[in-house]
Scaffold this motif. Structure first.
Motif, PDB file in Angstrom:
ATOM      1  N   UNK A  67      36.133  50.699  14.596  1.00 24.12           N
ATOM      2  CA  UNK A  67      36.102  49.460  13.551  1.00 24.12           C
ATOM      3  C   UNK A  67      34.918  49.975  12.414  1.00 24.12           C
ATOM      4  N   UNK A  68      35.385  49.460  11.305  1.00 22.60           N
ATOM      5  CA  UNK A  68      34.297  49.587  10.141  1.00 22.60           C
ATOM      6  C   UNK A  68      33.066  48.770  10.405  1.00 22.60           C
ATOM      7  N   UNK A  69      31.994  49.090   9.635  1.00 23.29           N
ATOM      8  CA  UNK A  69      30.747  48.238  10.046  1.00 23.29           C
ATOM      9  C   UNK A  69      30.971  46.715   9.626  1.00 23.29           C
ATOM     10  N   UNK A  70      32.168  46.228   8.780  1.00 23.95           N
ATOM     11  CA  UNK A  70      32.489  45.010   8.753  1.00 23.95           C
ATOM     12  C   UNK A  70      33.419  44.386   9.786  1.00 23.95           C
ATOM     13  N   UNK A  71      33.918  45.048  10.658  1.00 23.74           N
ATOM     14  CA  UNK A  71      34.601  44.840  11.939  1.00 23.74           C
ATOM     15  C   UNK A  71      35.884  44.917  11.666  1.00 23.74           C
ATOM     16  N   UNK A  72      36.470  45.444  10.662  1.00 26.26           N
ATOM     17  CA  UNK A  72      37.873  45.918  10.287  1.00 26.26           C
ATOM     18  C   UNK A  72      38.415  47.131  11.257  1.00 26.26           C
ATOM     19  N   UNK A  73      39.534  46.863  11.923  1.00 27.46           N
ATOM     20  CA  UNK A  73      39.989  47.941  13.030  1.00 27.46           C
ATOM     21  C   UNK A  73      40.613  48.949  12.082  1.00 27.46           C
ATOM     22  N   UNK A  74      40.321  50.361  12.385  1.00 25.99           N
ATOM     23  CA  UNK A  74      41.156  51.281  11.752  1.00 25.99           C
ATOM     24  C   UNK A  74      42.556  51.389  12.342  1.00 25.99           C
ATOM     25  N   UNK A  75      43.362  52.138  11.728  1.00 21.78           N
ATOM     26  CA  UNK A  75      44.739  52.412  12.277  1.00 21.78           C
ATOM     27  C   UNK A  75      44.805  53.180  13.577  1.00 21.78           C
TER      28      UNK A  75
END
Length: 216
Positions: free
Chosen positions: A170-178
């Motif tokens: 996950x990115x530092x913003x909480x978005x999960x990568x593919x």
């Protein structure tokens, strides 16, 4: 930011790079029950690695073979760990997503369903469904979570009912990568199948399958 989108989500088979010949290794297994992970001296597993071919959209045999065996036990900080030996052959080009040629060792033990390294980190769990942190990087954090359901997995060594976990970033913003990796373990056998991915792609690049085993 992911560097050129080529950061590996996880390294296959994180063995320490040493040719350890520690005199503390015990010649006899003092633990009679091999448990979920098949932890018993003399048990062995052979894995073959397959890599994604974008032209044919299939996974091709790379010729890379991981031969793994339990060669002894060691007492570390008051706990008994099993000493795993991995001998990898076939990676003549030193392909980074595949196990590197050579002999490697690691020490693990079973504690309440958790397969634990000698540094205290968890390699796999078949009992804890909580999300755990694997590593924190500037571009994001890698997590792993055991799934609640069992899965049927068929590989060259046969068909198995498995518990499996998923590893993702996950990115530092909480978005999960593919990118998503999975690790399948069968009760009494151990690791059956795992994958290696880039965080930027929704398919895994390498998969490793159990080809044969000898578990007492």
């Amino acid at each position: 930011m992911i560097r050129n989108l080529l950061i590996i989500l996880v390294l296959v088979c994180a063995f320490s790079c040493s040719s350890d010949d520690d005199s503390r290794t015990q010649p006899v297994n003092e633990i009679s029950d091999p448990g979920f992970y098949g932890l018993q001296i003399g048990n062995s597993w052979v894995y073959k690695s397959y890599q994604w071919n974008s032209s044919t959209e299939t996974y091709d045999n790379t010729g890379v073979v991981d031969s793994i065996s339990i060669v002894g036990t060691e007492e570390i900080n008051g706990n008994t760990y099993f000493k795993f030996r991995r001998l990898t052959t076939g990676n003549t080009s030193n392909a980074p997503l595949l196990s590197l040629n050579g002999e490697y060792f690691e020490h693990v033990r079973d504690s309440l369903g958790n397969l634990i390294y000698d540094d205290g980190s968890i390699k796999f769990t078949h009992s804890d469904l909580s999300e755990r942190t694997i590593t924190i990087q500037s571009w994001g954090t890698i997590f792993e979570t055991l799934t609640a359901n069992e899965a049927q997995m068929t590989v060259e060594a046969g068909a198995f009912t498995c518990n499996y976990s998923e590893r993702y970033a996950k990115s530092p913003e909480g978005e999960q990568f593919p990118g998503l990796d999975r690790y399948y373990y069968a009760d009494g056998i151990g690791l059956i199948y795992d994958t290696t991915s880039f965080v930027s792609t929704s398919y895994h690049t390498v998969e490793r399958r159990l080809d044969s085993y000898n578990v007492q």
